[in-house]
Design a protein around this motif. Structure first.
Motif, PDB file in Angstrom:
ATOM      1  N   ASN A 290       0.340  -1.095   0.136  1.00 32.98           N
ATOM      2  CA  ASN A 290       0.081   0.331   0.150  1.00 32.98           C
ATOM      3  C   ASN A 290       1.252   1.214  -0.583  1.00 32.98           C
ATOM      4  O   ASN A 290       1.681   1.399   0.917  1.00 32.98           O
ATOM      5  CB  ASN A 290      -1.598  -0.079   1.174  1.00 32.98           C
ATOM      6  CG  ASN A 290      -1.150   1.377   1.184  1.00 32.98           C
ATOM      7  OD1 ASN A 290      -0.674   1.859   2.224  1.00 32.98           O
ATOM      8  ND2 ASN A 290      -1.859   1.697   0.630  1.00 32.98           N
ATOM      9  N   ASP A 291       0.570   2.581  -0.664  1.00 31.68           N
ATOM     10  CA  ASP A 291       0.694   3.764  -0.591  1.00 31.68           C
ATOM     11  C   ASP A 291      -0.329   4.489  -1.043  1.00 31.68           C
ATOM     12  O   ASP A 291      -0.793   3.804  -1.914  1.00 31.68           O
ATOM     13  CB  ASP A 291       2.201   3.836  -0.749  1.00 31.68           C
ATOM     14  CG  ASP A 291       3.357   4.914  -0.232  1.00 31.68           C
ATOM     15  OD1 ASP A 291       4.233   4.864   0.075  1.00 31.68           O
ATOM     16  OD2 ASP A 291       3.040   6.543  -0.470  1.00 31.68           O
ATOM     17  N   LEU A 292       0.512   5.991  -0.596  1.00 35.30           N
ATOM     18  CA  LEU A 292      -0.596   7.491  -1.219  1.00 35.30           C
ATOM     19  C   LEU A 292       0.111   7.776  -2.264  1.00 35.30           C
ATOM     20  O   LEU A 292      -0.955   8.047  -3.115  1.00 35.30           O
ATOM     21  CB  LEU A 292      -0.364   8.558   0.072  1.00 35.30           C
ATOM     22  CG  LEU A 292      -1.178   9.286   0.052  1.00 35.30           C
ATOM     23  CD1 LEU A 292      -2.795   8.603   0.633  1.00 35.30           C
ATOM     24  CD2 LEU A 292      -0.281  10.189   1.253  1.00 35.30           C
TER      25      LEU A 292
ATOM     26  N   GLU B 143       2.615   4.873  -7.488  1.00 29.88           N
ATOM     27  CA  GLU B 143       4.017   5.303  -8.870  1.00 29.88           C
ATOM     28  C   GLU B 143       4.930   3.759  -7.685  1.00 29.88           C
ATOM     29  O   GLU B 143       5.504   3.145  -8.279  1.00 29.88           O
ATOM     30  CB  GLU B 143       4.791   6.135  -8.829  1.00 29.88           C
ATOM     31  CG  GLU B 143       5.440   6.042  -9.609  1.00 29.88           C
ATOM     32  CD  GLU B 143       5.658   5.046 -11.011  1.00 29.88           C
ATOM     33  OE1 GLU B 143       4.478   4.564 -11.575  1.00 29.88           O
ATOM     34  OE2 GLU B 143       6.725   5.342 -11.487  1.00 29.88           O
ATOM     35  N   ARG B 144       4.694   4.823  -6.266  1.00 29.47           N
ATOM     36  CA  ARG B 144       6.121   3.986  -4.981  1.00 29.47           C
ATOM     37  C   ARG B 144       5.674   2.374  -4.883  1.00 29.47           C
ATOM     38  O   ARG B 144       6.530   2.281  -4.984  1.00 29.47           O
ATOM     39  CB  ARG B 144       5.405   4.544  -3.742  1.00 29.47           C
ATOM     40  CG  ARG B 144       6.685   6.161  -3.958  1.00 29.47           C
ATOM     41  CD  ARG B 144       6.771   6.246  -2.990  1.00 29.47           C
ATOM     42  NE  ARG B 144       6.477   8.486  -2.657  1.00 29.47           N
ATOM     43  CZ  ARG B 144       6.668   9.200  -1.916  1.00 29.47           C
ATOM     44  NH1 ARG B 144       6.647   9.124  -0.454  1.00 29.47           N
ATOM     45  NH2 ARG B 144       6.735  10.604  -1.619  1.00 29.47           N
ATOM     46  N   ALA B 145       4.276   2.702  -4.793  1.00 31.60           N
ATOM     47  CA  ALA B 145       3.679   1.015  -4.842  1.00 31.60           C
ATOM     48  C   ALA B 145       3.787   0.026  -5.562  1.00 31.60           C
ATOM     49  O   ALA B 145       4.811  -1.619  -5.623  1.00 31.60           O
ATOM     50  CB  ALA B 145       2.823   1.064  -4.036  1.00 31.60           C
TER      51      ALA B 145
ATOM     52  N   ALA C 227      17.896   5.383   9.299  1.00 34.02           N
ATOM     53  CA  ALA C 227      19.181   6.182   7.769  1.00 34.02           C
ATOM     54  C   ALA C 227      17.787   6.942   7.149  1.00 34.02           C
ATOM     55  O   ALA C 227      17.938   8.404   7.002  1.00 34.02           O
ATOM     56  CB  ALA C 227      18.961   5.084   7.584  1.00 34.02           C
ATOM     57  N   SER C 228      16.548   6.370   6.660  1.00 37.68           N
ATOM     58  CA  SER C 228      15.810   7.192   5.642  1.00 37.68           C
ATOM     59  C   SER C 228      15.067   8.912   6.892  1.00 37.68           C
ATOM     60  O   SER C 228      14.869   9.569   6.611  1.00 37.68           O
ATOM     61  CB  SER C 228      14.326   6.729   5.660  1.00 37.68           C
ATOM     62  OG  SER C 228      13.695   6.108   7.160  1.00 37.68           O
ATOM     63  N   GLY C 229      15.493   9.077   7.979  1.00 39.79           N
ATOM     64  CA  GLY C 229      14.798   9.868   8.685  1.00 39.79           C
ATOM     65  C   GLY C 229      15.596  11.152   9.125  1.00 39.79           C
ATOM     66  O   GLY C 229      15.383  11.779   9.731  1.00 39.79           O
TER      67      GLY C 229
HETATM   68  N1  NAD Z   1      12.481   7.684  10.028  1.00 40.48           N
HETATM   69  C1  NAD Z   1      13.036   6.795  11.025  1.00 40.48           C
HETATM   70  O1  NAD Z   1      13.376   7.150  11.887  1.00 40.48           O
HETATM   71  C2  NAD Z   1      11.397   7.170  12.475  1.00 40.48           C
HETATM   72  C3  NAD Z   1      11.616   7.130  13.344  1.00 40.48           C
HETATM   73  C4  NAD Z   1      10.786   5.977  14.225  1.00 40.48           C
HETATM   74  C5  NAD Z   1       9.406   6.433  13.399  1.00 40.48           C
HETATM   75  N2  NAD Z   1       9.728   5.663  12.360  1.00 40.48           N
HETATM   76  C6  NAD Z   1       8.209   5.482  11.863  1.00 40.48           C
HETATM   77  O2  NAD Z   1       7.993   4.249  10.680  1.00 40.48           O
HETATM   78  C7  NAD Z   1       7.519   4.305   9.998  1.00 40.48           C
HETATM   79  C8  NAD Z   1       8.003   4.143   8.572  1.00 40.48           C
HETATM   80  O3  NAD Z   1       8.946   5.567   8.102  1.00 40.48           O
HETATM   81  P1  NAD Z   1       9.240   5.831   7.208  1.00 40.48           P
HETATM   82  O4  NAD Z   1      10.879   7.093   7.649  1.00 40.48           O
HETATM   83  O5  NAD Z   1      10.018   5.093   6.040  1.00 40.48           O
HETATM   84  O6  NAD Z   1       8.586   6.673   5.451  1.00 40.48           O
HETATM   85  P2  NAD Z   1       8.601   7.652   4.490  1.00 40.48           P
HETATM   86  O7  NAD Z   1       7.896   8.529   4.819  1.00 40.48           O
HETATM   87  O8  NAD Z   1      10.196   7.773   3.909  1.00 40.48           O
HETATM   88  O9  NAD Z   1       7.568   6.752   4.177  1.00 40.48           O
HETATM   89  C9  NAD Z   1       5.917   6.714   4.116  1.00 40.48           C
HETATM   90  C10 NAD Z   1       4.988   6.035   2.849  1.00 40.48           C
HETATM   91  O10 NAD Z   1       3.752   6.718   3.804  1.00 40.48           O
HETATM   92  C11 NAD Z   1       2.938   6.759   2.894  1.00 40.48           C
HETATM   93  N3  NAD Z   1       2.382   7.667   3.260  1.00 40.48           N
HETATM   94  C12 NAD Z   1       1.930   8.578   3.839  1.00 40.48           C
HETATM   95  N4  NAD Z   1       0.504   8.831   3.375  1.00 40.48           N
HETATM   96  C13 NAD Z   1      -0.267   8.137   3.595  1.00 40.48           C
HETATM   97  C14 NAD Z   1      -1.194   7.528   3.487  1.00 40.48           C
HETATM   98  N5  NAD Z   1      -2.393   8.433   4.452  1.00 40.48           N
HETATM   99  N6  NAD Z   1      -1.907   6.394   3.616  1.00 40.48           N
HETATM  100  C15 NAD Z   1      -1.318   5.531   2.695  1.00 40.48           C
HETATM  101  N7  NAD Z   1       0.406   5.774   2.682  1.00 40.48           N
HETATM  102  C16 NAD Z   1       0.908   6.998   3.411  1.00 40.48           C
HETATM  103  C17 NAD Z   1       4.145   7.662   1.686  1.00 40.48           C
HETATM  104  O11 NAD Z   1       3.401   8.232   0.507  1.00 40.48           O
HETATM  105  C18 NAD Z   1       5.202   7.114   1.951  1.00 40.48           C
HETATM  106  O12 NAD Z   1       5.638   6.154   1.280  1.00 40.48           O
HETATM  107  C19 NAD Z   1       6.049   5.422  10.235  1.00 40.48           C
HETATM  108  O13 NAD Z   1       5.745   4.863  11.169  1.00 40.48           O
HETATM  109  C20 NAD Z   1       7.338   6.268  11.036  1.00 40.48           C
HETATM  110  O14 NAD Z   1       6.809   6.693  11.893  1.00 40.48           O
HETATM  111  C21 NAD Z   1      10.275   6.251  11.783  1.00 40.48           C
END
Ligand code: NAD
Length: 247
Positions: A36-38, A41-43, A193-195
């Motif tokens: 799933n994704d919003l 294209e990513r999904a 790493a992504s954050g």
């Molecule tokens: N990145 C961090 O450092 C970190 C730290 C702690 C927790 N988290 C948690 O890990 C999870 C993933 O984080 P990430 O950094 O990979 O996030 P990200 O933002 O890189 O990716 C999340 C994906 O979710 C999708 N998305 C957003 N809103 C949506 C919706 N309403 N419906 C469907 N898809 C939706 C986005 O399009 C995106 O592709 C999240 O729950 C985040 O809160 C992340």
């Protein structure tokens, strides 16, 4: 051990970073996965990548914060792959999320964090829980954050409120369905790493293990919780954070 052949998983927000890593890990253990994704294209890209590696995956684009969209999107995914056995509530970062102290926030700013991190989890659980209970097997894993457990002075209070609300919901849900073969657990992530943007090296020094997290760190934990072997683990919040207990 941890063979997921014959299982069907759904990973929300699975189009990049942590969610994509979780989807790849589930597929590597034999599960068919709905991504799933919003952002459609990513999904699609992640689903195609998994299929190219010999796995089974479909894209399932919908907004988890809309109950109607979730019900419809999950029904379509189940037509393609079969009933969802493993739900991973990973979507949690609203597009364009910023860092804003609570005193500077307007009430309108709160909505995306609660809609996504609390209502999103509720909608997805609601759509799959009856089927899981009727079939006598289900695994629900919610991706939370240290921000849902402790206070952090970064301007993420309403994000933390949504994350903390979902942690509490998962504990209650776990108790309600424990007798039906369904487990419900949460992972509280540390900094990934992504954050981190350009600050990766500096932030890694604050983590006892000496590095930030990678998607495969989370994928491995989800695989375990999704497996038959984790049948006796439910209602738990497990920190996956390199030993960093404060974020
Ligand atoms: N990145 C961090 O450092 C970190 C730290 C702690 C927790 N988290 C948690 O890990 C999870 C993933 O984080 P990430 O950094 O990979 O996030 P990200 O933002 O890189 O990716 C999340 C994906 O979710 C999708 N998305 C957003 N809103 C949506 C919706 N309403 N419906 C469907 N898809 C939706 C986005 O399009 C995106 O592709 C999240 O729950 C985040 O809160 C992340």
């Amino acid at each position: 051990m941890f063979d997921l052949s014959g299982r069907v998983g759904l990973v929300t927000g699975g189009g990049q970073n942590v969610g994509a890593g979780i989807a790849r890990s589930l597929a590597a253990q034999g599960a068919a996965v709905a991504i799933n994704d919003l952002v459609e294209e990513r999904a699609r890209v992640v689903a195609e990548e998994i299929a190219a590696q010999g796995g089974k995956a479909v894209a399932a684009a919908f907004d988890v914060s809309s109950g109607a969209a979730v019900a419809e999107g999950i029904a379509v995914a189940e037509q393609a792959l079969g009933p969802i056995d493993i739900l991973v509530n990973n979507a949690g970062v609203p597009p364009g999320m910023g860092l804003t102290p609570f005193r500077e926030q307007d009430p309108d700013d709160w909505t995306p964090f609660i809609d996504l991190n609390l209502y999103g989890v509720l909608h997805c659980c609601k759509a799959v829980i009856d089927g899981m209970c009727e079939r006598g097997f289900g695994r629900i894993v919610t991706i939370s954050s240290g921000a849902g457990q402790v206070g952090i002075p970064l301007g993420i209070s309403t994000y933390g409120a949504g994350k903390g609300g979902a942690l509490s919901f998962m504990r209650h849900l776990a108790m309600e369905v424990a007798g039906q073969g369904v487990t419900a657990n949460s992972l509280a992530l540390g900094l990934m790493a992504s954050g981190t943007g350009d600050d990766t090296a500096a932030i890694a020094k604050t983590v006892p293990v000496g590095r930030v997290g990678f998607p495969e760190d989370i994928g491995a934990a989800v695989v375990y919780l999704a497996s038959n072997e984790a049948a006796w683990v439910t209602g738990q919040t497990i920190g996956i954070n390199g030993g960093n207990l404060t974020s």
